[in-house]
Design a protein around this motif. Structure first.
Motif, PDB file in Angstrom:
ATOM      1  N   SER A  37       0.812  -1.229   0.000  1.00  0.00           N
ATOM      2  CA  SER A  37       0.000   0.000   0.000  1.00  0.00           C
ATOM      3  C   SER A  37       0.843   1.275   0.000  1.00  0.00           C
ATOM      4  CB  SER A  37      -0.895   0.008   1.242  1.00  0.00           C
ATOM      5  OG  SER A  37      -0.094   0.296   2.387  1.00  0.00           O
ATOM      6  N   GLY A  38       2.149   1.134   0.312  1.00  0.00           N
ATOM      7  CA  GLY A  38       2.945   2.350   0.488  1.00  0.00           C
ATOM      8  C   GLY A  38       2.910   2.849   1.923  1.00  0.00           C
ATOM      9  N   CYS A  39       2.104   2.181   2.772  1.00  0.00           N
ATOM     10  CA  CYS A  39       2.056   2.535   4.200  1.00  0.00           C
ATOM     11  C   CYS A  39       2.377   1.276   5.002  1.00  0.00           C
ATOM     12  CB  CYS A  39       0.661   3.063   4.560  1.00  0.00           C
ATOM     13  SG  CYS A  39       0.429   3.311   6.333  1.00  0.00           S
ATOM     14  N   LEU A  40       3.534   1.313   5.679  1.00  0.00           N
ATOM     15  CA  LEU A  40       3.995   0.155   6.469  1.00  0.00           C
ATOM     16  C   LEU A  40       2.932  -0.276   7.477  1.00  0.00           C
ATOM     17  CD1 LEU A  40       6.282  -1.699   7.652  1.00  0.00           C
ATOM     18  CD2 LEU A  40       7.039   0.303   8.952  1.00  0.00           C
ATOM     19  N   VAL A  41       2.328   0.687   8.163  1.00  0.00           N
ATOM     20  CA  VAL A  41       1.319   0.349   9.195  1.00  0.00           C
ATOM     21  C   VAL A  41       0.161  -0.414   8.564  1.00  0.00           C
ATOM     22  CG1 VAL A  41      -0.477   1.363  10.688  1.00  0.00           C
ATOM     23  CG2 VAL A  41       1.880   2.204  10.806  1.00  0.00           C
ATOM     24  N   ALA A  42      -0.331   0.044   7.430  1.00  0.00           N
ATOM     25  CA  ALA A  42      -1.483  -0.608   6.789  1.00  0.00           C
ATOM     26  C   ALA A  42      -1.112  -2.016   6.329  1.00  0.00           C
ATOM     27  CB  ALA A  42      -1.954   0.228   5.601  1.00  0.00           C
ATOM     28  N   ASP A  43       0.085  -2.169   5.758  1.00  0.00           N
ATOM     29  CA  ASP A  43       0.504  -3.491   5.268  1.00  0.00           C
ATOM     30  C   ASP A  43       0.724  -4.461   6.435  1.00  0.00           C
ATOM     31  OD1 ASP A  43       2.533  -1.978   2.640  1.00  0.00           O
ATOM     32  OD2 ASP A  43       0.428  -2.630   2.626  1.00  0.00           O
ATOM     33  N   VAL A  44       1.341  -3.963   7.509  1.00  0.00           N
ATOM     34  CA  VAL A  44       1.573  -4.837   8.677  1.00  0.00           C
ATOM     35  C   VAL A  44       0.245  -5.182   9.355  1.00  0.00           C
ATOM     36  CG1 VAL A  44       2.608  -4.909  11.009  1.00  0.00           C
ATOM     37  CG2 VAL A  44       3.974  -4.132   9.043  1.00  0.00           C
ATOM     38  N   HIS A  45      -0.691  -4.231   9.369  1.00  0.00           N
ATOM     39  CA  HIS A  45      -2.003  -4.512   9.997  1.00  0.00           C
ATOM     40  C   HIS A  45      -2.710  -5.641   9.248  1.00  0.00           C
ATOM     41  CE1 HIS A  45      -5.550  -3.610  12.389  1.00  0.00           C
ATOM     42  NE2 HIS A  45      -6.283  -3.620  11.278  1.00  0.00           N
ATOM     43  N   ARG A  46      -2.685  -5.588   7.925  1.00  0.00           N
ATOM     44  CA  ARG A  46      -3.307  -6.659   7.114  1.00  0.00           C
ATOM     45  C   ARG A  46      -2.654  -8.007   7.438  1.00  0.00           C
ATOM     46  NH1 ARG A  46      -5.389  -6.781   1.780  1.00  0.00           N
ATOM     47  NH2 ARG A  46      -4.482  -4.767   1.192  1.00  0.00           N
ATOM     48  N   ILE A  47      -1.302  -7.997   7.537  1.00  0.00           N
ATOM     49  CA  ILE A  47      -0.548  -9.220   7.783  1.00  0.00           C
ATOM     50  C   ILE A  47      -0.772  -9.722   9.214  1.00  0.00           C
ATOM     51  CG2 ILE A  47       1.850 -10.034   8.086  1.00  0.00           C
ATOM     52  CD1 ILE A  47       2.443  -8.287   5.499  1.00  0.00           C
ATOM     53  N   LEU A  48      -0.932  -8.809  10.157  1.00  0.00           N
ATOM     54  CA  LEU A  48      -1.219  -9.185  11.553  1.00  0.00           C
ATOM     55  C   LEU A  48      -2.542  -9.956  11.607  1.00  0.00           C
ATOM     56  CD1 LEU A  48      -0.199  -8.794  14.483  1.00  0.00           C
ATOM     57  CD2 LEU A  48      -1.442  -6.629  14.532  1.00  0.00           C
ATOM     58  N   LEU A  49      -3.495  -9.541  10.795  1.00  0.00           N
ATOM     59  CA  LEU A  49      -4.819 -10.193  10.808  1.00  0.00           C
ATOM     60  C   LEU A  49      -4.844 -11.458   9.950  1.00  0.00           C
ATOM     61  CD1 LEU A  49      -7.032  -6.982  10.578  1.00  0.00           C
ATOM     62  CD2 LEU A  49      -6.989  -8.601  12.485  1.00  0.00           C
ATOM     63  N   ASN A  50      -4.235 -11.393   8.752  1.00  0.00           N
ATOM     64  CA  ASN A  50      -4.399 -12.502   7.793  1.00  0.00           C
ATOM     65  C   ASN A  50      -3.151 -13.357   7.617  1.00  0.00           C
ATOM     66  OD1 ASN A  50      -6.927 -11.472   7.427  1.00  0.00           O
ATOM     67  ND2 ASN A  50      -6.476 -10.448   5.468  1.00  0.00           N
ATOM     68  N   GLY A  51      -2.005 -12.925   8.173  1.00  0.00           N
ATOM     69  CA  GLY A  51      -0.763 -13.668   7.970  1.00  0.00           C
ATOM     70  C   GLY A  51      -0.046 -13.219   6.714  1.00  0.00           C
ATOM     71  N   GLY A  52       1.259 -13.563   6.637  1.00  0.00           N
ATOM     72  CA  GLY A  52       2.060 -13.170   5.480  1.00  0.00           C
ATOM     73  C   GLY A  52       3.297 -12.427   5.939  1.00  0.00           C
ATOM     74  N   ILE A  53       3.910 -11.675   5.040  1.00  0.00           N
ATOM     75  CA  ILE A  53       5.194 -11.046   5.366  1.00  0.00           C
ATOM     76  C   ILE A  53       5.340  -9.720   4.639  1.00  0.00           C
ATOM     77  CG2 ILE A  53       6.336 -12.398   3.541  1.00  0.00           C
ATOM     78  CD1 ILE A  53       8.877 -12.416   5.313  1.00  0.00           C
TER      79      ILE A  53
END
Ligand code: AHG
Ligand code: MN
Ligand code: MN
Ligand code: MN
Length: 333
Positions: free
Chosen positions: A244-260
């Protein structure tokens, strides 16, 4: 529809969620972070109407063009934390030097290190943005806090949190007793518990990275990204890219759904791009407390001893198995 009615303050004032060394002063600090979120949520929601888009014309200590909203966010954080009677020092990604908040008499217990606005490339295009906070304690003694007190390893953080300005404004915080998410109800002006005990899946199907940097990466890093595009994981399909260009948004998605999420070292930028104190440490604390991992590629983020206030680190963060697999590929660089 489940009725969410437990406020941030009520949640952290309850005994079993009380933070070691926390109590009312800590809840007070969280409410001050929450106030920053309410003020920035308001400013961002109206940004297109307030002539606050675009750049300020300045360049910051990171050698980045400063967005007007970077400045507004930083000023909001400084004003709120300077007035706080529980904060004795604050350091910002946007400021070369820390601000020491000296108070007559008793020294305030907390120091806050923050990225006031994360994802600045998104400000003018109405895409997600965040703010990131790292909270450390200052051992009360007779001298005012200084740089050396702020250069604490990630393992020494008391707590960490982020604000996510998406379709809704969320406040996610880790205090050593789980990771909990609160959603702002703007009508009430309250953050209400919406995601208690957030835990990250051990493996995901999502990766977030700026692959425009592919040619700058070492061979092992390139091989990892090539591997993500294979479907040899026995599920018949490759990973999906979400950046997304926003670390917080990308990490939030990964915190919920998994991934890296990865911002790897490059041949000419061995330290990578992201900042240890304002981005990597707080998010690493949150993700580890949710059961995930955060690494430089060769070392646990939280074990890195900071040497400089604006030190950068490469960052791999997310699901345990994904981070370990990436480290194995990176090691073959
Ligand atoms: P910031 O806006 O605080 O400077 O952080 C931007 C960071 C991070 O949020 C994002 O994932 C990354 O930089 C984007 O970098 P690229 O534009 O190089 O992909
Ligand atoms: Mn940032
Ligand atoms: Mn920033
Ligand atoms: Mn920036």
């Amino acid at each position: 529809m489940a009725l969410h009615s437990l406020t941030l303050e009520q949640y952290f004032n309850r005994s079993h969620t009380a933070v070691p060394g926390g109590g009312p002063p800590f809840t007070t600090l969280l409410s001050h972070v929450g106030l920053v979120g309410k003020l920035l949520s308001r400013d961002l929601r109206l940004a297109g109407l307030l002539d606050v888009l675009g750049t300020s014309g300045d360049t910051n200590v990171q050698d980045e063009a400063v967005k007007k909203l970077d400045q507004i966010a930083n000023e909001t954080c400084v004003q709120v934390f300077q007035r706080s009677d529980v904060v004795c020092a604050l350091a910002s990604e946007e400021m070369e030097k820390p601000v020491i908040v000296s108070k007559p008499g008793r020294q305030a217990p907390y120091m806050v290190l923050f990225d006031p606005l994360d994802g600045s490339s998104n400000t003018d295009v109405n895409m997600p943005l965040g703010s990131i906070f790292s909270i450390v304690t200052h051992q009360p003694d007779d001298r005012p806090p200084g740089d050396r007190d702020l250069l604490q390893k990630g393992t020494d953080q008391l707590a960490a949190g982020y604000l996510l300005f998406g379709p809704s404004t969320m406040f996610v915080v880790a205090t050593g007793k789980g990771v909990h998410g609160f959603t702002l109800d703007p009508g009430l002006g309250e953050y209400l518990l919406s995601h208690e005990n957030m835990t990250i899946p051990t493996r995901g199907r999502i990766y977030a990275a700026n692959e425009g940097n592919y040619q700058k990466w070492p061979e092992g890093t390139k091989r990892y990204f090539d591997h993500l595009k294979m479907d040899d994981k026995g599920t018949g399909r490759p990973y999906s890219g979400r950046y997304s260009g926003c670390l917080v948004a990308d990490v939030h998605r990964i915190l919920l759904n998994g991934g890296i999420y990865l911002y790897p070292a490059e041949a000419k930028k061995p330290e990578g791009k992201l900042r240890l104190l304002y981005e990597a440490n707080p998010l690493a604390l949150i993700v580890e407390q949710a059961g995930g991992l955060a690494s430089t590629g060769t070392k646990r983020i939280l074990d890195v001893q900071p040497e400089r206030l604006h030190q950068r680190v490469p960052l791999l963060i997310g699901s345990r198995d994904d981070v370990r697999e990436a480290e194995a590929f990176f090691a073959k660089s």
